[in-house]
Design an enzyme around this catalytic site. Structure first.
Site, PDB file in Angstrom:
ATOM      1  N   THR A 142       8.411   4.358  73.121  1.00 35.32           N
ATOM      2  CA  THR A 142       7.005   4.450  73.023  1.00 35.32           C
ATOM      3  C   THR A 142       7.026   5.753  74.285  1.00 35.32           C
ATOM      4  OG1 THR A 142       6.262   2.777  72.034  1.00 35.32           O
ATOM      5  CG2 THR A 142       4.220   3.641  72.640  1.00 35.32           C
ATOM      6  N   LYS A 216       1.310   5.821  67.747  1.00 36.83           N
ATOM      7  CA  LYS A 216       1.567   4.392  68.150  1.00 36.83           C
ATOM      8  C   LYS A 216       0.662   4.174  69.462  1.00 36.83           C
ATOM      9  CE  LYS A 216       3.614   0.609  69.584  1.00 36.83           C
ATOM     10  NZ  LYS A 216       5.047   1.027  69.846  1.00 36.83           N
ATOM     11  N   LYS A 284       3.409   0.250  80.833  1.00 36.66           N
ATOM     12  CA  LYS A 284       3.639   1.865  80.551  1.00 36.66           C
ATOM     13  C   LYS A 284       3.246   2.231  79.679  1.00 36.66           C
ATOM     14  CE  LYS A 284       6.884   2.482  78.055  1.00 36.66           C
ATOM     15  NZ  LYS A 284       7.540   3.142  76.480  1.00 36.66           N
TER      16      LYS A 284
END
Length: 349
Positions: A142, A216, A284
Site C-alpha cells: 500500500t 486500496k 502510514k
C-alpha cells in the site's frame, strides 16, 4: 519463455513510418492483437517469479506460488523471515536487482513508500535496473498513487511493465489465498498475470497506473471507521454489563456484521494483538489517505479521527501490534479494561 513474448510489445515511435495518426493507431492495435493471439498462458513451465518482501503477508502469498510449482527467487532484508520460503524451495538473492535478473515477473510487498522506491528504482540495487525488456514489476505494497505512476513511467522507458496491486484481507486472507487485489496499470498485462493473482486471491481491475493504490486507500478509509465502530461497540457493551462475547456473536449476523468483526472480534476479546497488519503500517496508510484528501480538497473527519487514535497507539509504543489493538486506545480514553474478560474466556475454554 520470456515475458517479452507473453505480454504486449511497446508501441512504435509516433509517426516513425510517416503514417497518419489514425493509421498508426490501427497498426499498433493490429500488432497488439497479433502478439496476444496463441500465446502460452503464464505457467510454472514458462515464467520465473521474483519476490521482494517476506513479512507477515508476503511470506504466505509467495508460498502459494511455490506450492503451485513456480520457480521463485526471493529477497528480504531479514534473512530469517525468508527462511521458510527457502525451505520450500525458493532461491535466495542478495539484492532486489539480483532477484529481477533471474525473474520474468517480480512481486514486491514491503513497508513504506520509501522502501518501494528503494527496492524497485534504486539505480545500483533496485529491481527495475535488473529486469529484462518485457519483464513486469507488481508492487503489492500500500503506497502512494503518484509513486505507482512514476514506477510505471520508468518501467515503460525500459520496455518493461509495472502494475500497482495492493491487497486487502489481512494475514488470514494471505494464508487462505482469498485476498482482494486492487490492480492498476495496463489491463492486458494484468489479465495475462491472472494465473499468478488467482493463487493469492481475486484481482479487481481499477484502471490506469496508480488507480490500484487509490482503490486500496479508499478501502483503508472504510476499514478505519469500521474498526473505530467495532471497538466503541465493544467498550459500550462491556460498560452496559453485557456478555461481550455473546454480543459480538449476536451482531455478526445482522447489519453490524463485517469482515473486521470476523477477523478481529475474537482476537480482541482474547487480548491477541499479534499483528496480521501492523499499527505502524496502518498509520502510514491513513497518513497517505489524509495527504491525498488534502490534494483533492476533501474533508473526511472519520478518517482523521481514526488516524489520531491509531497514532496514539504508536505514541504508546504499540506500533508493532496489530490493528485490533485499537481497543487499547479506547480503554485508556474511558479508564476501563477488558483484560479480566480475556481471562474468563481463557478459563471457559
Amino acid at each position: 519463455m520470456r515475458l517479452s513474448l507473453l505480454l504486449l510489445p511497446h508501441a512504435l515511435p509516433c509517426n516513425s513510418h510517416n503514417l497518419p495518426l489514425s493509421s498508426l493507431s490501427l497498426l499498433h492495435r493490429t500488432m497488439a492483437a497479433a502478439a496476444t493471439t496463441n500465446v502460452e498462458p503464464i505457467s510454472p513451465s514458462n515464467t520465473r517469479v521474483g519476490w521482494i518482501g517476506t513479512g507477515v503477508m508476503g511470506r504466505s502469498m509467495c508460498g502459494h506460488l511455490i506450492k503451485a510449482g513456480y520457480k521463485v527467487t526471493v529477497f528480504n532484508r531479514t534473512l530469517s523471515k525468508a527462511q521458510p520460503l527457502i525451505d520450500m524451495g525458493a532461491r535466495l538473492a542478495q539484492s532486489p536487482l539480483a532477484v529481477a535478473s533471474q525473474s520474468d515477473v517480480v512481486f514486491s510487498i514491503v513497508g513504506f513508500p520509501s522502501d518501494v522506491r528503494s527496492v524497485l528504482l534504486d539505480s545500483t540495487s533496485g529491481a527495475l535496473p535488473g529486469l529484462r525488456p518485457g519483464g513486469v514489476l507488481v508492487d503489492m505494497t500500500t503506497s502512494e498513487p503518484s509513486l505507482a505512476a512514476e514506477i510505471s513511467a520508468a518501467a515503460t522507458v525500459k520496455d518493461c511493465h509495472s502494475v500497482d496491486a495492493p491487497v486487502s484481507g489481512g494475514d488470514r486472507g494471505a494464508k487462505n489465498g482469498s485476498l482482494a487485489i486492487f490492480a492498476g496499470g495496463d489491463k492486458t498485462v494484468i489479465d495475462r498475470l491472472s494465473p499468478l493473482f488467482a493463487l493469492m486471491g481475486r484481482v479487481n481491475y481499477m484502471g490506469a497506473p496508480g488507480k490500484g493504490q487509490f482503490a486500496k486507500l479508499a478501502n483503508q478509509i472504510t476499514i478505519a471507521s469500521t474498526m473505530v465502530g467495532l471497538v466503541e461497540g465493544i467498550i459500550y457493551a462491556h460498560k452496559a454489563g453485557l456478555n461481550v462475547e455473546s454480543y459480538l456473536n449476536a451482531i455478526s449476523t445482522g447489519a453490524a456484521g463485517s469482515k473486521s468483526l470476523d477477523l478481529y472480534g475474537s482476537r480482541i476479546l482474547k487480548r491477541d494483538f499479534e499483528a496480521g497488519f501492523y499499527v505502524n503500517h496502518f498509520v502510514k496508510d491513513l497518513g497517505i489517505c489524509l495527504k491525498e484528501c488534502q490534494n483533492m480538497g476533501l474533508a473526511l473527519p472519520g478518517l482523521a479521527l481514526a488516524q489520531q487514535l491509531y497514532l496514539s497507539l504508536k505514541a504508546h509504543g504499540e506500533g508493532n501490534l496489530g490493528t485490533q489493538a485499537l481497543i487499547l486506545a479506547l480503554e485508556r480514553l474511558n479508564n476501563v479494561s477488558l483484560e479480566n474478560l480475556a481471562s474468563s474466556i481463557s478459563a471457559a475454554n
